[in-house]
Design an enzyme around this catalytic site. Structure first.
Site, PDB file in Angstrom:
ATOM      1  N   ALA A  69      32.168   1.433 -22.019  1.00 15.58           N
ATOM      2  CA  ALA A  69      33.393   0.948 -22.648  1.00 15.58           C
ATOM      3  C   ALA A  69      33.280   1.182 -24.151  1.00 15.58           C
ATOM      4  O   ALA A  69      32.177   1.334 -24.677  1.00 15.58           O
ATOM      5  CB  ALA A  69      33.547  -0.531 -22.346  1.00 15.58           C
ATOM      6  N   GLY A 108      30.173   1.109 -18.450  1.00 18.29           N
ATOM      7  CA  GLY A 108      31.459   1.442 -17.847  1.00 18.29           C
ATOM      8  C   GLY A 108      31.534   2.895 -17.401  1.00 18.29           C
ATOM      9  O   GLY A 108      32.301   3.223 -16.483  1.00 18.29           O
ATOM     10  N   GLU A 111      29.935   2.883 -14.103  1.00 18.20           N
ATOM     11  CA  GLU A 111      30.838   2.190 -13.178  1.00 18.20           C
ATOM     12  C   GLU A 111      31.981   3.100 -12.739  1.00 18.20           C
ATOM     13  O   GLU A 111      32.413   3.072 -11.590  1.00 18.20           O
ATOM     14  CB  GLU A 111      31.383   0.921 -13.856  1.00 18.20           C
ATOM     15  CG  GLU A 111      30.282  -0.114 -14.062  1.00 18.20           C
ATOM     16  CD  GLU A 111      30.759  -1.323 -14.842  1.00 18.20           C
ATOM     17  OE1 GLU A 111      31.074  -1.163 -16.031  1.00 18.20           O
ATOM     18  OE2 GLU A 111      30.838  -2.407 -14.246  1.00 18.20           O
ATOM     19  N   GLU A 131      24.792  -3.123 -20.671  1.00 18.27           N
ATOM     20  CA  GLU A 131      25.668  -4.243 -21.051  1.00 18.27           C
ATOM     21  C   GLU A 131      24.889  -5.484 -21.470  1.00 18.27           C
ATOM     22  O   GLU A 131      25.268  -6.159 -22.434  1.00 18.27           O
ATOM     23  CB  GLU A 131      26.602  -4.618 -19.887  1.00 18.27           C
ATOM     24  CG  GLU A 131      27.766  -3.677 -19.678  1.00 18.27           C
ATOM     25  CD  GLU A 131      27.464  -2.557 -18.689  1.00 18.27           C
ATOM     26  OE1 GLU A 131      26.253  -2.278 -18.472  1.00 18.27           O
ATOM     27  OE2 GLU A 131      28.400  -1.974 -18.155  1.00 18.27           O
TER      28      GLU A 131
HETATM   29  C1  3H9 Z   1      30.503  -1.596 -21.154  1.00 15.96           C
HETATM   30  O1  3H9 Z   1      30.503  -0.477 -20.746  1.00 15.96           O
HETATM   31  C2  3H9 Z   1      31.215  -2.718 -20.507  1.00 15.96           C
HETATM   32  C3  3H9 Z   1      31.717  -2.413 -19.126  1.00 15.96           C
HETATM   33  O2  3H9 Z   1      30.744  -2.706 -18.146  1.00 15.96           O
HETATM   34  C4  3H9 Z   1      32.859  -3.284 -18.754  1.00 15.96           C
HETATM   35  C5  3H9 Z   1      34.157  -2.996 -19.344  1.00 15.96           C
HETATM   36  C6  3H9 Z   1      35.244  -3.849 -18.743  1.00 15.96           C
HETATM   37  N1  3H9 Z   1      31.498   2.369 -27.957  1.00 15.96           N
HETATM   38  O3  3H9 Z   1      23.897   5.788 -30.827  1.00 15.96           O
HETATM   39  P1  3H9 Z   1      24.466   6.950 -31.560  1.00 15.96           P
HETATM   40  C7  3H9 Z   1      29.064   5.177 -31.452  1.00 15.96           C
HETATM   41  S1  3H9 Z   1      29.663  -1.988 -22.561  1.00 15.96           S
HETATM   42  C8  3H9 Z   1      31.848   2.673 -29.199  1.00 15.96           C
HETATM   43  O4  3H9 Z   1      24.105   7.122 -32.969  1.00 15.96           O
HETATM   44  P2  3H9 Z   1      22.929   8.731 -29.896  1.00 15.96           P
HETATM   45  C9  3H9 Z   1      27.962   4.671 -32.345  1.00 15.96           C
HETATM   46  O5  3H9 Z   1      28.300   3.443 -32.940  1.00 15.96           O
HETATM   47  C10 3H9 Z   1      29.072  -0.451 -23.189  1.00 15.96           C
HETATM   48  N2  3H9 Z   1      31.102   3.406 -30.016  1.00 15.96           N
HETATM   49  O6  3H9 Z   1      24.193   8.323 -30.763  1.00 15.96           O
HETATM   50  C11 3H9 Z   1      27.856   5.805 -33.344  1.00 15.96           C
HETATM   51  O7  3H9 Z   1      28.908   5.652 -34.271  1.00 15.96           O
HETATM   52  P3  3H9 Z   1      28.690   6.028 -35.815  1.00 15.96           P
HETATM   53  C12 3H9 Z   1      27.881   0.002 -22.470  1.00 15.96           C
HETATM   54  C13 3H9 Z   1      29.948   3.861 -29.542  1.00 15.96           C
HETATM   55  O8  3H9 Z   1      23.155  10.121 -29.474  1.00 15.96           O
HETATM   56  C14 3H9 Z   1      28.143   7.044 -32.498  1.00 15.96           C
HETATM   57  O9  3H9 Z   1      28.848   6.563 -31.345  1.00 15.96           O
HETATM   58  N3  3H9 Z   1      27.345   1.192 -23.109  1.00 15.96           N
HETATM   59  C15 3H9 Z   1      29.515   3.576 -28.248  1.00 15.96           C
HETATM   60  O10 3H9 Z   1      21.689   8.359 -30.609  1.00 15.96           O
HETATM   61  C16 3H9 Z   1      26.906   7.778 -32.038  1.00 15.96           C
HETATM   62  O11 3H9 Z   1      26.046   6.854 -31.407  1.00 15.96           O
HETATM   63  C17 3H9 Z   1      26.431   1.130 -24.082  1.00 15.96           C
HETATM   64  O12 3H9 Z   1      25.967   0.080 -24.448  1.00 15.96           O
HETATM   65  C18 3H9 Z   1      30.350   2.793 -27.418  1.00 15.96           C
HETATM   66  N4  3H9 Z   1      30.021   2.485 -26.157  1.00 15.96           N
HETATM   67  O13 3H9 Z   1      22.968   7.768 -28.612  1.00 15.96           O
HETATM   68  C19 3H9 Z   1      25.979   2.448 -24.642  1.00 15.96           C
HETATM   69  N5  3H9 Z   1      28.311   4.147 -28.047  1.00 15.96           N
HETATM   70  O14 3H9 Z   1      28.323   7.476 -35.816  1.00 15.96           O
HETATM   71  C20 3H9 Z   1      25.798   2.330 -26.105  1.00 15.96           C
HETATM   72  C21 3H9 Z   1      28.006   4.780 -29.184  1.00 15.96           C
HETATM   73  O15 3H9 Z   1      29.983   5.692 -36.459  1.00 15.96           O
HETATM   74  N6  3H9 Z   1      25.481   3.597 -26.720  1.00 15.96           N
HETATM   75  N7  3H9 Z   1      28.995   4.607 -30.095  1.00 15.96           N
HETATM   76  O16 3H9 Z   1      27.559   5.158 -36.268  1.00 15.96           O
HETATM   77  C22 3H9 Z   1      24.243   4.132 -26.716  1.00 15.96           C
HETATM   78  O17 3H9 Z   1      23.324   3.621 -26.120  1.00 15.96           O
HETATM   79  C23 3H9 Z   1      24.019   5.376 -27.535  1.00 15.96           C
HETATM   80  O18 3H9 Z   1      25.075   5.479 -28.441  1.00 15.96           O
HETATM   81  C24 3H9 Z   1      23.974   6.682 -26.710  1.00 15.96           C
HETATM   82  C25 3H9 Z   1      23.990   7.900 -27.679  1.00 15.96           C
HETATM   83  C26 3H9 Z   1      22.682   6.700 -25.890  1.00 15.96           C
HETATM   84  C27 3H9 Z   1      25.161   6.814 -25.797  1.00 15.96           C
END
Ligand code: 3H9
Length: 696
Positions: A69, A108, A111, A131
Site C-alpha cells: 500500500a 498489499g 496480497e 506491515e
Molecule cells: C500495506 O501494504 C498495507 C496492506 O496490507 C493493507 C492495505 C489495506 N509507500 O526504500 P527505498 C518510497 S503496508 C510509499 O529507498 P529501496 C520511499 O519512501 C506497506 N512510499 O528503496 C522512498 O521515497 P523517497 C507494506 C514508499 O529500493 C522510495 O519509495 N510495504 C513505499 O531501498 C524508495 O524507497 C512495505 O512496508 C510505500 N509502500 O527499497 C514496503 N515503499 O525516495 C516498504 C517505498 O522519497 N518499502 N516508498 O525517500 C520497502 O521495504 C522498500 O522501499 C523496498 C525498496 C524494499 C520496496
C-alpha cells in the site's frame, strides 16, 4: 502484434490476442496508491468487457511488482477503491487473473498476488508482509489467504514476523505456483497462455480451507510477546486465527483488527521510523557526486576497527587493516574472522561471500601501505594528540583524492582536519559498536569538509547498509551529546530516591531494550569514568554531580567484565547490594532524604532531558532536522521504534507541556533544567517538531 494502448501512465494496458496485459507503472516501487488502484480497476473492467480477452495477466513495470500500500496514504487518508475491496473483486472475477511478480511483492502487493488466480515468481523476487514493522497487519486479505495457501505454520512464520523470503522459497511453500526466468511482460504473456492451455491451473484462494490449530496460535502469541511491546504482531496473529471462520467473516475480522492498528499510536510512530530512515539521506550535499570507494583502510584493530572492517568486507569492499604490531594485527584479524563467521551463521553472508570477504582483507603494520586506499578510517583510542599525529602522517602518504575519516565519538573533527593540508577531504565517520551490526553512522561534517566528501560518507553508509545521519561538530555530535545530558538524570534520580534497577525497569517498560544502568554495566563503567575525567576540567561547579558512579569504579567494579557493577553477574545475578550501600552513604553525605519516585516521573524526567538537549542540538545546527535526531536514536541508541524517536515522541507531549515540566523541575535545580529557547518559541506559537521537519 497490437500496439500498446496507454490509458493512464500509471497502468499500461495491452491486448495480445486472448490475453489482457496490465503493466503497473508507479515508480519508484509501484506502491498501490489511489491512482494505481483506480487504474488497475478500470483496466480489469475494460478486459472483462472485452470478449476477445480470456485471461488477464498483471505485472510490474520498472524495478518491482507492488511493494505494498502507499504508506503516505495512512497519514493523509485512504479513498476508495480500497485495496482490500479491489482484491476481493479480482478474486471473484469470471476471467482468470494471473500475477507475475519481480522485484518486491510486499504487503498489499503480495496480497494482490494472493487474490489473483495464479502466481508466477521471477528471479530475485522478495515477498513478505512488512506491515507489522509499520504497526499494521496485512489488511487486504493476507491473513486469510496465506494460511489457506501455505498452512498455518508457514503463515505464522511470515505474517507476525515481517520476514521476507525469496521467490524460490515462496514457490517451495506453495505461496506462488511457479517460476519463470523471462522478463516481466514476456513472463506475463507466457503465464496467461499457460492458463489458457491448462498448464498453469487457476483457482480462487478463497475456495481453499485453512486448518487453524489453536495451540499453534498460542505459541506464536507467546513468541511475539518476547519481542517486547509491539502490538501489531499480536493483532496479526489474531487475524490469522480468524481464518478458521468462513472467509468473508475472516476478512471482516481482519478489517476490524487492521482498523485497531490504524488507531494505535504505535502505527504513526513506526511509519515515522520508516520515513526517518529515508529522510536522513536528504542532505544539502545530496547532489554532489560521491568519490569512488572500493578499497578502504582501517587504522586500529580493536573492537571498533574490527567491526568497521567486518562491515566493509560484508559489503564487498577491499579492506586493509593497520595496527602497530603483529600481535595486535593478529588479534584484530581474529576478531574480524569471528565476526564474519557469526554473520555467516546468522545467514547474513553466503559461503561464497564469506570466502570472498576473507580474501579481501589485507593487514599491515606500515602506514605507508595504506596509500592507495580510497578512504581511510582512523579508529584508534580517543586521544587527540595520537589522532593528530596519525592525520599528519596520513596527509603525507595517502593518494590525492583519498577521503580521510576519523571514527572519534566526540573529539573536534575541525582540529583533526587542521593537521592536514587537505582539510576538505576530512570528515568524521562515527560508527556504533558492534559496528558490523549497529545501523547508525554519524557522518560528521567539519568546517572545511567538501560537499563531495560528505556525499562519499553517505554513499559509504548506504553501501554498508547503514543509516547515515549528518551531524555537525561539537562534543559528542548528535547522539553522544544528547546522551551525555539525559544520562545525568538517571544518576540524579538515584541520589533522590530511586534504585538503579527501578529506573532500568521503568525505562524498559517504556520500551528501551535495556535501562541505562544495565547498559553502563555492559559497556563498562570505566568508559563513563574516563569521560567524566576528561570533562572534569570544564565542568561547571554549579552543576549537580553524583559521586556514586565514581565510588563504584573505585572498587574496581566496571560492570559485566569484572563480574559486578550496578548488578552482579555470573551465578549471583541481580542488583548489587554493595551498590545500595554506596547509594545510602552518598545520599546521607549530601543530606538527601530519599523520596518515593514513580515510574511515570522517571520516564518523564529522562525523556524531557533528552528532548531538551535535542532542541538545543537543533538550535545549534548540529542536527539538520528533528528527524535526524530521531533516526540517530532509533538506529544507534536502542530507542523504542514504536515511539518513533525522541522528537516524534516530544510532539505527542507538546512543547507547552515540556516547558511546564522543565520549569517545574527547575525549581529544585535551575542549572540543569533550563528551557531551550527553541522549545519556548514552539510552546508560544504552537509549532511542532513535525512542522520543523516539513520546513527542512
Ligand atoms: C500495506 O501494504 C498495507 C496492506 O496490507 C493493507 C492495505 C489495506 N509507500 O526504500 P527505498 C518510497 S503496508 C510509499 O529507498 P529501496 C520511499 O519512501 C506497506 N512510499 O528503496 C522512498 O521515497 P523517497 C507494506 C514508499 O529500493 C522510495 O519509495 N510495504 C513505499 O531501498 C524508495 O524507497 C512495505 O512496508 C510505500 N509502500 O527499497 C514496503 N515503499 O525516495 C516498504 C517505498 O522519497 N518499502 N516508498 O525517500 C520497502 O521495504 C522498500 O522501499 C523496498 C525498496 C524494499 C520496496
Amino acid at each position: 502484434m497490437e500496439r500498446p494502448t496507454v490509458t493512464d501512465p500509471i497502468v499500461i494496458l495491452e491486448r495480445e490476442g486472448p490475453v489482457g496485459l496490465i503493466g503497473l507503472n508507479n515508480p519508484p516501487v509501484n506502491a498501490a496508491s489511489h491512482a494505481l488502484r483506480v487504474g488497475l480497476r478500470d483496466a480489469l473492467h475494460a478486459f472483462l468487457e472485452d470478449r476477445e480477452v480470456r485471461v488477464i495477466a498483471v505485472y510490474g513495470v520498472g524495478r518491482s511488482f507492488v511493494a505494498g500500500a502507499d504508506i503516505r496514504e495512512f497519514q493523509t487518508g485512504r479513498k476508495p477503491p480500497l485495496l482490500s475491496d479491489l482484491i476481493t473483486e479480482i478474486e471473484g472475477m469470471e476471467k482468470p487473473v494471473v500475477a507475475v511478480c519481480h522485484g518486491n511483492a510486499l504487503g498489499g502487493g503480495l496480497e494482490l498476488a494472493l487474490g489473483c488466480h495464479a502466481r508466477v515468481a521471477l528471479p530475485g523476487l522478495k515477498v513478505g508482509f512488512p506491515e507489522v514493522d509499520l504497526g499494521l497487519l496485512p489488511g487486504a486479505g493476507g491473513t486469510q489467504r496465506t494460511p489457506r495457501l501455505v498452512g498455518l505454520k508457514a503463515a505464522l512464520d511470515l505474517i507476525p514476523t515481517g520476514k521476507r523470503i525469496t521467490g524460490e522459497e515462496a514457490v517451495a511453500i506453495g505461496l506462488f505456483d511457479t517460476a519463470s526466468t523471462a522478463d516481466p511482460r514476456t513472463a506475463a504473456l507466457g503465464a496467461a497462455h499457460a492458463v489458457i492451455e491448462g498448464a498453469l491451473p487457476a483457482r480462487r484462494t478463497r475456495e481453499l480451507d485453512a486448518d487453524i490449530d489453536p495451540a499453534l496460535i498460542e505459541t506464536a502469541k507467546a513468541k511475539a510477546a518476547k519481542k517486547g511491546h509491539f502490538t501489531a504482531p499480536q493483532r496479526a496473529i489474531e487475524a490469522v486465527a480468524a481464518a478458521a471462520l468462513p472467509i468473508d467473516q475472516g476478512l471482516a475480522e481482519e478489517v476490524r483488527l487492521f482498523k485497531e492498528c490504524m488507531e494505535d499510536p504505535q502505527r504513526a510512530a513506526l511509519v515515522q521510523a520508516f520515513f526517518a530512515e529515508r529522510a536522513v539521506a536528504k542532505i544539502p550535499e545530496k547532489d554532489a557526486a560521491p568519490r569512488k570507494v572500493d578499497h578502504i583502510a582501517v587504522i586500529g584493530g580493536g573492537t571498533m576497527g574490527s567491526g568497521i572492517s567486518t562491515a566493509a568486507l560484508m559489503a564487498g569492499l577491499k579492506v586493509t587493516l593497520m595496527e602497530v604490531s603483529a600481535e595486535a594485527l593478529a588479534r584484530g584479524k581474529g576478531t574480524i574472522e569471528k565476526n564474519l563467521g557469526g554473520a555467516m551463521k546468522r545467514g547474513k553472508l553466503s559461503d561464497a561471500a564469506h570466502a570472498a570477504a576473507l580474501t579481501a582483507l589485507n593487514t599491515t603494520t606500515d602506514l605507508s601501505a595504506l596509500a592507495e586506499a580510497d578512504l581511510v578510517i582512523e579508529a584508534v583510542f580517543e586521544d587527540m594528540e595520537v589522532k593528530k599525529d596519525i592525520f599528519r602522517r596520513l596527509d603525507a602518504v595517502m593518494k590525492p583524492g583519498a577521503v580521510l575519516a576519523t571514527n572519534t565519538s566526540y573529539l573536534d573533527v575541525d582540529a583533526i582536519a587542521a593537521e592536514t593540508n587537505r582539510p576538505g577531504d576530512v570528515l568524521g565517520l562515527h560508527f556504533f559498536s558492534p559496528a558490523h551490526i549497529m545501523r547508525l553512522l554519524e557522518v560528521v561534517v567539519a568546517q572545511e569538509t567538501l560537499p563531495e566528501v560528505t556525499a562519499t560518507g553517505f554513499a559509504l553508509a548506504k553501501r554498508l547498509g547503514k543509516v547515515g545521519v549528518r551531524a555537525g561538530v561539537c562534543d559528542g555530535f548528535i547522539g553522544n551529546r544528547i546522551l551525555a545530558h539525559y544520562r545525568k538524570v538517571a544518576d540524579y534520580l538515584v541520589l533522590d530516591g530511586a534504585a538503579p534497577q527501578e529506573i532500568d525497569r521503568a525505562l524498559e517498560d517504556f520500551g528501551f531494550a535495556m535501562g541505562p544502568f544495565a547498559v553502563a554495566d555492559l559497556a563498562g563503567l570505566d568508559i563513563g569514568m574516563m569521560t567524566r575525567k576528561r570533562l572534569a576540567p570544564t565542568r561547571d561547579l554549579r552543576e549537580r554531580y553524583s559521586p556514586i558512579p565514581d565510588r563504584i569504579c573505585e572498587r574496581g567494579w566496571f560492570g559485566r567484565k569484572t563480574g559486578q557493577g550496578y548488578y552482579l553477574y555470573g551465578d549471583r545475578e541481580g542488583p548489587n547490594p554493595a551498590v545500595a550501600t554506596i547509594i545510602d552513604e552518598e545520599r546521607a553525605k549530601a543530606g538527601i532524604t530519599p523520596r518515593e519516585i514513580t515510574d511515570g516521573e522517571i520516564v518523564d524526567r529522562y525523556m524531557t532531558a533528552m528532548i531538551a538537549e535535542g532542541a538545543r542540538v537543533l538550535e545549534d545546527g548540529i542536527a539538520l532536522r528533528p528527524v535526524d535526531i530521531d533516526a540517530a536514536f532509533l538506529f544507534g541508541y536502542g530507542f523504542p521504534r514504536f515511539r518513533g524517536g525522541p522528537m516524534f515522541y516530544a510532539d505527542t507531549i507538546g512543547a507547552a507541556e515540556l516547558v511546564r515540566r522543565i520549569e517545574a523541575y527547575a525549581e529544585e535545580d535551575d542549572f540543569f533544567w533550563r528551557v531551550p529557547p527553541l522549545l519556548a518559541r514552539m510552546a508560544a506559537d504552537g509549532t511542532t517538531f513535525a512542522d520543523l521537519n516539513e520546513r527542512g
